[in-house]
Write an enzyme that holds these catalytic residues in place. Sequence first.
Site, mmCIF file in Angstrom:
data_model
loop_
_atom_site.group_PDB
_atom_site.id
_atom_site.type_symbol
_atom_site.label_atom_id
_atom_site.label_comp_id
_atom_site.label_asym_id
_atom_site.label_seq_id
_atom_site.Cartn_x
_atom_site.Cartn_y
_atom_site.Cartn_z
ATOM 1 N N TYR A 292 -24.396 -25.933 25.893
ATOM 2 C CA TYR A 292 -24.639 -26.095 26.666
ATOM 3 C C TYR A 292 -26.435 -26.090 26.285
ATOM 4 O O TYR A 292 -26.862 -26.008 24.962
ATOM 5 C CB TYR A 292 -24.925 -24.736 27.736
ATOM 6 C CG TYR A 292 -25.687 -24.553 28.596
ATOM 7 C CD1 TYR A 292 -25.343 -25.476 30.181
ATOM 8 C CD2 TYR A 292 -26.759 -23.774 29.140
ATOM 9 C CE1 TYR A 292 -26.437 -26.043 31.004
ATOM 10 C CE2 TYR A 292 -27.668 -23.940 29.686
ATOM 11 C CZ TYR A 292 -27.491 -24.849 30.780
ATOM 12 O OH TYR A 292 -28.607 -25.024 31.919
ATOM 13 N N ASP B 76 -31.504 -26.980 18.356
ATOM 14 C CA ASP B 76 -32.060 -26.074 19.936
ATOM 15 C C ASP B 76 -31.005 -24.328 19.587
ATOM 16 O O ASP B 76 -30.235 -23.754 19.264
ATOM 17 C CB ASP B 76 -30.092 -26.528 20.769
ATOM 18 C CG ASP B 76 -30.527 -25.500 22.255
ATOM 19 O OD1 ASP B 76 -31.849 -24.605 22.468
ATOM 20 O OD2 ASP B 76 -29.621 -26.452 23.441
ATOM 21 N N LYS C 260 -36.570 -19.484 25.855
ATOM 22 C CA LYS C 260 -36.589 -17.387 26.284
ATOM 23 C C LYS C 260 -37.526 -17.050 25.277
ATOM 24 O O LYS C 260 -38.353 -16.650 26.164
ATOM 25 C CB LYS C 260 -34.858 -17.419 25.480
ATOM 26 C CG LYS C 260 -33.846 -18.371 26.476
ATOM 27 C CD LYS C 260 -32.611 -17.932 26.658
ATOM 28 C CE LYS C 260 -31.180 -18.407 26.632
ATOM 29 N NZ LYS C 260 -31.100 -18.380 28.631
HETATM 30 C C1 LIG Z 1 -28.584 -22.833 23.885
HETATM 31 C C2 LIG Z 1 -29.663 -23.361 24.946
HETATM 32 N N1 LIG Z 1 -29.714 -24.129 25.350
HETATM 33 C C3 LIG Z 1 -30.506 -24.523 26.255
HETATM 34 C C4 LIG Z 1 -30.313 -23.575 27.634
HETATM 35 C C5 LIG Z 1 -31.278 -24.636 28.614
HETATM 36 O O1 LIG Z 1 -32.466 -23.781 28.845
HETATM 37 P P1 LIG Z 1 -33.857 -23.392 30.545
HETATM 38 O O2 LIG Z 1 -32.283 -22.456 31.322
HETATM 39 O O3 LIG Z 1 -34.376 -22.380 29.825
HETATM 40 O O4 LIG Z 1 -33.241 -25.078 30.533
HETATM 41 C C6 LIG Z 1 -30.008 -22.286 27.675
HETATM 42 C C7 LIG Z 1 -30.234 -21.756 28.483
HETATM 43 O O5 LIG Z 1 -29.605 -21.075 27.815
HETATM 44 C C8 LIG Z 1 -29.033 -22.371 26.349
HETATM 45 O O6 LIG Z 1 -28.469 -21.534 25.882
#
Ligand SMILES: Cc1ncc(COP(=O)(O)O)c(C=O)c1O
Length: 483
Positions: free
Chosen positions: A187, A282, A310
Amino acid sequence: MTEQQYAISEYLDVETVNARLKALTSQPIRPLKRDAMTKFLEYFNQKCTKSKALTDEAKKYIPGGVQHNLAFNYPFPIAIEKADGAYMWDVDGNRYIDFLQAGGPTVLGSNYAPVREKVMEVINSCGPVTGLFHEYELKLAKLINEYMPAIEMFRMLGSGTESVMAAVRAARTYTKKKKVIKVGGAYHGWSDSMVYGLHIPGTGRLEATGIPRGANKNTQEFFPNNLSALRRKLIVNRLRGGTAAVIIEPVGPESGTRPVPFDFNQKVRELCDEFGALLIFDEVVTGFRLGMGGAQGYFGVKPDLTIFGKCVTGGYPMAGGVGGRAEVVNTFAPGIGGTGERAYIGGTLSANPLSCVAGYYALKEMERTNAPVIAGRAGDRLTKSLQAIIDKYDLPFVAYNQGSIVHLETSGVMLLDLKNPLKTLKEIKSRKHMIEEMGAAYMAEGLITLAGSRMYMSMADTNEIIDDALERFEAVLSKVEGV
Ligand SMILES: Cc1ncc(COP(=O)(O)O)c(C=O)c1O
């Protein structure tokens, strides 16, 4: 800066964990006994009446009744009134040990007062937003550079999703190539190009409802941990205009639900160099949670671009940003008019004073208190004892952790894949329902988890709190069918 410390005390034996996870998904599910489940559900009917009334009414005005995927709790969502440290209280006055920690950002614990006080000072002086430069933008960017030297420049944005979109755009602008490769099941937010191979590896566009084919025709996935599959994709892409970037979560997709061998990131780095693709880490979850140097510091691998979310604002709103090599991040440089080489991004509320001051002091406090390491040790303690409970009742479940990210796989729904589509199609519903039930049972015992299978630890998780939590976990795990 003193030598950095990390939340992971000992790296996972990935082969053993993966073998145990495979064994879990190879056998029939072991849900909770029906009479026990009925009792757990009684808790919600008897003790959560205000939550039920509120979220029932919300269904009329809010799709699904809640605004956040993580709040979709079975049998109905719980409305929260108060959060402090390791605890949350719902509107009916029930107290829970909070292992959701808002989905990961609050390594200091919920609603940490020293950061809140600094945020209030800025709100009192200029409010949350002015649209013009504020000193905390500079302070935060400098601080991130200090902790993670690979972040030569940092552009702050509103969320992880936005930041991935921006990073992909910058990578394409810089390399003049189009293809982006991700790990199947990972994700990276919900942008058009990233809703591809979501949750279950090999599913490609399965969840791309409302996304035209063209929007993700340059996105590709490779099976988790399969470096030769990645190499093959890079070779084929080279004949078709090339790969702009490979994006990975350094602990493995879905916060390490499918953990990677220690040298995986370095090997992806080498492949990116060989094929002229940028490496995007990421670090939405791992950034600062694994240690102030992030996963890149822990693994000793330098990505070209890093995605933040986060922790970068310590749980305050507008958590996102892209950092990395100056020549790539500079493609974002704002201003009116185009140079032709600009990767266009924006955001009215991006890098507002509130988010920046919150991020700055949250990171400072995390370093001062050693919060990532304390939370990591809490993760070790919880995991070790959860595994002991699993062994005591001879359950096929698997507990493992990467520092303060703790996984408790009981149904294995996140571990299905399309290598065996018939099995996956047949089992997905029952495995998904089992995890919903587990989540509900934990909640009835006073524990909030992420989707019944993941726990984010914080500095507020003392040994006493963890031991209390373990008794509650045991009250659930001892009621599994066959025990
Ligand atoms: C690994 C990862 N990338 C991207 C995101 C997306 O971030 P956001 O919820 O701030 O859009 C998340 C969200 O949980 C995530 O866990």
